[in-house]
Design an enzyme around this catalytic site. Structure first.
Site, PDB file in Angstrom:
ATOM      1  N   LYS A 175       0.831  -1.217   0.000  1.00 28.01           N
ATOM      2  CA  LYS A 175       0.000   0.000   0.000  1.00 28.01           C
ATOM      3  C   LYS A 175       0.859   1.257   0.000  1.00 28.01           C
ATOM      4  O   LYS A 175       0.655   2.158  -0.792  1.00 28.01           O
ATOM      5  CB  LYS A 175      -0.886   0.076   1.263  1.00 28.01           C
ATOM      6  CG  LYS A 175      -1.875  -1.031   1.458  1.00 28.01           C
ATOM      7  CD  LYS A 175      -2.803  -0.726   2.633  1.00 28.01           C
ATOM      8  CE  LYS A 175      -2.103  -0.618   3.981  1.00 28.01           C
ATOM      9  NZ  LYS A 175      -1.516  -1.854   4.481  1.00 28.01           N
ATOM     10  N   ARG A 185      -9.195   1.416   8.678  1.00 26.60           N
ATOM     11  CA  ARG A 185      -8.816   0.039   8.981  1.00 26.60           C
ATOM     12  C   ARG A 185      -9.935  -0.699   9.703  1.00 26.60           C
ATOM     13  O   ARG A 185      -9.770  -1.867  10.044  1.00 26.60           O
ATOM     14  CB  ARG A 185      -7.593   0.048   9.882  1.00 26.60           C
ATOM     15  CG  ARG A 185      -6.273  -0.253   9.158  1.00 26.60           C
ATOM     16  CD  ARG A 185      -5.183  -0.106  10.184  1.00 26.60           C
ATOM     17  NE  ARG A 185      -3.984  -0.804   9.872  1.00 26.60           N
ATOM     18  CZ  ARG A 185      -2.885  -0.224   9.367  1.00 26.60           C
ATOM     19  NH1 ARG A 185      -2.893   1.038   9.044  1.00 26.60           N
ATOM     20  NH2 ARG A 185      -1.801  -0.934   9.189  1.00 26.60           N
ATOM     21  N   ARG A 210      11.451  -5.823   4.869  1.00 26.11           N
ATOM     22  CA  ARG A 210      11.139  -4.409   4.654  1.00 26.11           C
ATOM     23  C   ARG A 210      12.101  -3.504   5.424  1.00 26.11           C
ATOM     24  O   ARG A 210      12.495  -3.810   6.533  1.00 26.11           O
ATOM     25  CB  ARG A 210       9.707  -4.139   5.120  1.00 26.11           C
ATOM     26  CG  ARG A 210       9.290  -2.718   4.921  1.00 26.11           C
ATOM     27  CD  ARG A 210       7.811  -2.568   4.875  1.00 26.11           C
ATOM     28  NE  ARG A 210       7.184  -2.631   6.185  1.00 26.11           N
ATOM     29  CZ  ARG A 210       5.892  -2.394   6.375  1.00 26.11           C
ATOM     30  NH1 ARG A 210       5.103  -2.141   5.351  1.00 26.11           N
ATOM     31  NH2 ARG A 210       5.385  -2.461   7.574  1.00 26.11           N
ATOM     32  N   ARG A 230      11.514  -1.492  10.893  1.00 30.81           N
ATOM     33  CA  ARG A 230      10.487  -1.032  11.828  1.00 30.81           C
ATOM     34  C   ARG A 230      10.368  -1.985  13.003  1.00 30.81           C
ATOM     35  O   ARG A 230      10.442  -3.196  12.830  1.00 30.81           O
ATOM     36  CB  ARG A 230       9.141  -0.930  11.099  1.00 30.81           C
ATOM     37  CG  ARG A 230       8.880   0.446  10.567  1.00 30.81           C
ATOM     38  CD  ARG A 230       7.684   0.465   9.678  1.00 30.81           C
ATOM     39  NE  ARG A 230       6.496  -0.096  10.296  1.00 30.81           N
ATOM     40  CZ  ARG A 230       5.285  -0.038   9.728  1.00 30.81           C
ATOM     41  NH1 ARG A 230       5.123   0.550   8.573  1.00 30.81           N
ATOM     42  NH2 ARG A 230       4.241  -0.569  10.337  1.00 30.81           N
ATOM     43  N   ARG A 269      -0.436  -8.534  13.700  1.00 31.22           N
ATOM     44  CA  ARG A 269      -0.950  -7.539  12.740  1.00 31.22           C
ATOM     45  C   ARG A 269      -1.774  -8.211  11.646  1.00 31.22           C
ATOM     46  O   ARG A 269      -2.779  -7.664  11.187  1.00 31.22           O
ATOM     47  CB  ARG A 269       0.214  -6.747  12.130  1.00 31.22           C
ATOM     48  CG  ARG A 269       0.795  -5.766  13.155  1.00 31.22           C
ATOM     49  CD  ARG A 269       2.162  -5.287  12.756  1.00 31.22           C
ATOM     50  NE  ARG A 269       2.171  -4.478  11.569  1.00 31.22           N
ATOM     51  CZ  ARG A 269       3.237  -4.337  10.766  1.00 31.22           C
ATOM     52  NH1 ARG A 269       4.356  -4.967  11.036  1.00 31.22           N
ATOM     53  NH2 ARG A 269       3.168  -3.583   9.716  1.00 31.22           N
TER      54      ARG A 269
HETATM   55  P1  AMP Z   1       1.165   0.964   9.183  1.00 27.93           P
HETATM   56  O1  AMP Z   1       2.351   1.855   9.091  1.00 27.93           O
HETATM   57  O2  AMP Z   1       0.031   1.395   8.295  1.00 27.93           O
HETATM   58  O3  AMP Z   1       1.498  -0.502   9.032  1.00 27.93           O
HETATM   59  O4  AMP Z   1       0.605   1.131  10.689  1.00 27.93           O
HETATM   60  C1  AMP Z   1       1.393   0.776  11.795  1.00 27.93           C
HETATM   61  C2  AMP Z   1       0.532   0.691  13.039  1.00 27.93           C
HETATM   62  O5  AMP Z   1      -0.060   1.972  13.303  1.00 27.93           O
HETATM   63  C3  AMP Z   1      -0.622  -0.285  13.016  1.00 27.93           C
HETATM   64  O6  AMP Z   1      -0.224  -1.611  13.306  1.00 27.93           O
HETATM   65  C4  AMP Z   1      -1.545   0.306  14.074  1.00 27.93           C
HETATM   66  O7  AMP Z   1      -1.053   0.025  15.380  1.00 27.93           O
HETATM   67  C5  AMP Z   1      -1.368   1.807  13.857  1.00 27.93           C
HETATM   68  N1  AMP Z   1      -2.338   2.325  12.857  1.00 27.93           N
HETATM   69  C6  AMP Z   1      -2.065   2.857  11.638  1.00 27.93           C
HETATM   70  N2  AMP Z   1      -3.177   3.209  11.001  1.00 27.93           N
HETATM   71  C7  AMP Z   1      -4.200   2.883  11.830  1.00 27.93           C
HETATM   72  C8  AMP Z   1      -5.626   2.972  11.726  1.00 27.93           C
HETATM   73  N3  AMP Z   1      -6.220   3.465  10.642  1.00 27.93           N
HETATM   74  N4  AMP Z   1      -6.346   2.522  12.781  1.00 27.93           N
HETATM   75  C9  AMP Z   1      -5.775   2.039  13.897  1.00 27.93           C
HETATM   76  N5  AMP Z   1      -4.452   1.898  14.049  1.00 27.93           N
HETATM   77  C10 AMP Z   1      -3.668   2.322  13.024  1.00 27.93           C
END
Ligand code: AMP
Length: 218
Positions: free
Chosen positions: A21, A96, A131, A164, A175
């Site tokens: 994404k 999400r 990653r 990360r 996740r």
């Molecule tokens: P990402 O970088 O999109 O993989 O997001 C990393 C983490 O941020 C996720 O595992 C959640 O803990 C938090 N997070 C990001 N976007 C959201 C969202 N829309 N709703 C809830 N938690 C989020």
């Protein structure tokens, strides 16, 4: 390839963590000249700066759980009110959950297309383990599928890349569980609204980009 309504395009990138994404959102952002908005990156920034939101979110992100809806909805409301979003935007990692998607509607935001990038779980695990991220600009790479020019530093800002904290095997598993239980229902939600584009994310990065551009122009 031309795009009707190329300007003011409002897109959502949907898919499991590691589906691509963020990478595809960066490519589309450059192509269309609209911002790519990653709630994950905003939250990581808040954690780094030790803001009240960052302090609240840290426990959730570290465990691979979702940050509560109200917190993330607040973040996105604020971000979308900034002037650079007036000409359209790409949401990477939001919504999400169904309540988050409903909150977008309640804000009066009409999404043009939802790009759902589909990748199976085995491949997701491989991708997340390889990653790497730029801690300065947030650009993401993969050690095999999308390496940087020198394999160590960011192509854009030359900072040393990092892994990360939540890209470790245990957190990756939670996740993925969270994705299947809380985010996947959005596929049916947007299918019902008639604006879902299903993309095979198991292909190479550039093939998936081609497919996305084609689907958007149809
Ligand atoms: P990402 O970088 O999109 O993989 O997001 C990393 C983490 O941020 C996720 O595992 C959640 O803990 C938090 N997070 C990001 N976007 C959201 C969202 N829309 N709703 C809830 N938690 C989020």
């Amino acid at each position: 390839m031309t795009f009707e309504g190329e300007y003011n395009m409002k897109l959502i990138m949907l898919g499991a963590p590691g589906a691509g994404k963020g990478t595809q959102a960066q490519i589309l952002s450059e192509k269309f000249g609209i911002p790519s908005i990653s709630t994950g990156a905003i939250i990581r920034g808040a954690i780094k700066n030790e803001t009240p939101t960052g302090k609240l979110a840290k426990g959730y992100i570290d465990k691979g759980e979702l940050v509560p809806d109200q917190v993330v909805i607040g973040i996105i409301k604020e971000r979308l009110s900034e002037p650079d979003c007036k000409g359209g935007f790409i949401l990477d990692g939001f919504p999400r959950t169904i309540p988050q998607a409903e909150a977008l509607y309640a804000m009066g935001i009409e999404i043009d297309k939802v790009v759902d990038i589909e990748v199976d779980d085995d491949q997701i695990i491989k991708r997340l383990s390889g990653r790497r991220e730029c801690p300065v600009c947030g650009a993401t790479y993969h050690i095999e599928n999308n390496p940087t020019k020198d394999g160590k530093t960011c192509d854009k800002c030359h900072a040393q890349l990092v892994t990360r904290k939540d890209d470790n095997p245990e957190t990756i598993k939670s996740r993925l569980d969270v994705y299947h239980s809380q985010t996947e229902p959005l596929i049916e939600f947007y299918k019902g609204k008639g604006n879902l584009l299903e993309i095979d994310g198991g292909k190479t990065l550039s093939e998936a980009t081609e497919d996305i551009l084609k689907a958007l122009s149809d």
